[in-house]
Design an enzyme around this catalytic site. Structure first.
Site, PDB file in Angstrom:
ATOM      1  CB  SER A 164      40.366  48.908  31.771  1.00  9.53           C
ATOM      2  OG  SER A 164      41.579  48.718  32.479  1.00  9.53           O
ATOM      3  CE1 TYR A 177      37.905  50.633  36.266  1.00 16.55           C
ATOM      4  CE2 TYR A 177      39.786  49.163  35.959  1.00 16.55           C
ATOM      5  CZ  TYR A 177      39.080  50.305  35.610  1.00 16.55           C
ATOM      6  OH  TYR A 177      39.546  51.118  34.608  1.00 16.55           O
TER       7      TYR A 177
END
Length: 278
Positions: A164, A177
């Site tokens: 990401s 995350y």
């Protein structure tokens, strides 16, 4: 045992997008986390491009069946497997079985989850953090380790790891995350160098905000939000070119990269000004 669904429209598999050729479309593609927004879009993208066999893993059986039907109409043969990737032993055994039986040329480690600090910024739960790292990091590494032996035996193969843009600089709303995706990025880059001499390609995919339930559940602003099918096209083309890092969209990627290289006090101030408040 996996469910095998054979496409019932054999002509459709030869209907490729204008930029596709048989040389850049793997005959067999395996996708973990296929029931998510990006995973499902990738399954449909490869089916449209002419991939003969799609192996799709997920936990949502209804969504798997829906994808199998849609990809089958496009001409793909579809193999389904319902599995929680936190069961790392079962995941690795299934991947080894698929490597022997189907020999996927491309494996996309896409399964992932997200948590956040909560509506009152009370922080992340310890159990939730364990679950996240079991999926986002350990399952990704298990996927790579399980696929390497068959690819080494063949002397070729490709493994794509979904990270990401949050890997560039941690966001205060989603610290665990962000950390998990940074781990995937670094691991993938190291494995690319390690395996390059053995004919195995490793790529790191770093999307920004892509329309999905997981994205919508995340707090904070979502600049440059992309449709999932657009992201899937960019990913497929990047993998066909064997790009080491497939990161998009460009303005957000550049911004996140700059946040990573400037002093953290300044980057933290900028994030707060942009609406990321933790």
């Amino acid at each position: 045992m996996p469910t095998i669904i054979t496409g019932h429209n054999p002509i459709a598999r030869f209907s490729m997008t204008p930029s596709s050729t048989s040389a850049d479309v793997p005959a067999c593609v395996l996708i973990t986390g296929a029931t998510g927004g990006i995973g499902g879009a990738l399954a449909l993208e490869y089916a449209r491009a002419g991939t003969s066999t799609l192996i799709l893993q997920g936990r949502n059986r209804a969504r798997l069946d829906e994808l199998a039907k849609a990809c089958g109409k496009l001409g793909a043969r579809v193999v389904l497997h319902e599995l929680d990737v936190r069961n790392h032993d079962a995941l690795m055994q299934w991947l080894a079985d698929m490597g022997a039986a189907e020999a996927p040329g491309l494996v996309i480690a896409n399964a992932g989850v997200n948590i956040n600090t909560g509506p009152q910024q009370q922080g992340e739960g310890w159990d939730d953090m364990h679950r996240l790292f079991d999926v986002n990091v350990k399952a990704v590494m298990a996927t790579v380790q399980a696929c390497i032996p068959a690819m080494r035996a063949r002397g070729e193969g490709q493994i794509a790891l979904v990270s990401s843009l949050a890997a560039w600089r941690g966001l205060p709303e989603t610290p665990s995350y962000s950390a998990s995706k940074a781990a995937v990025k670094v691991y993938g880059e190291a494995m690319r160098d390690l395996l390059a001499g053995e004919g195995i390609k490793v790529n790191v995919i770093m999307p920004g905000y892509v329309e999905s339930q997981m994205c919508f559940d995340m707090p904070g602003p979502k600049p440059f939000l992309w449709k999932a099918d657009r992201a899937a096209r960019v990913i497929r083309r990047g993998l066909a070119r064997n790009r080491a890092r497939i990161s998009f969209p460009f303005p957000l990627n550049l911004g996140c990269f700059l946040l990573a290289v400037i002093h953290p006090a300044l980057s933290g101030w900028i994030l707060k000004r942009l609406g990321y408040r933790g």
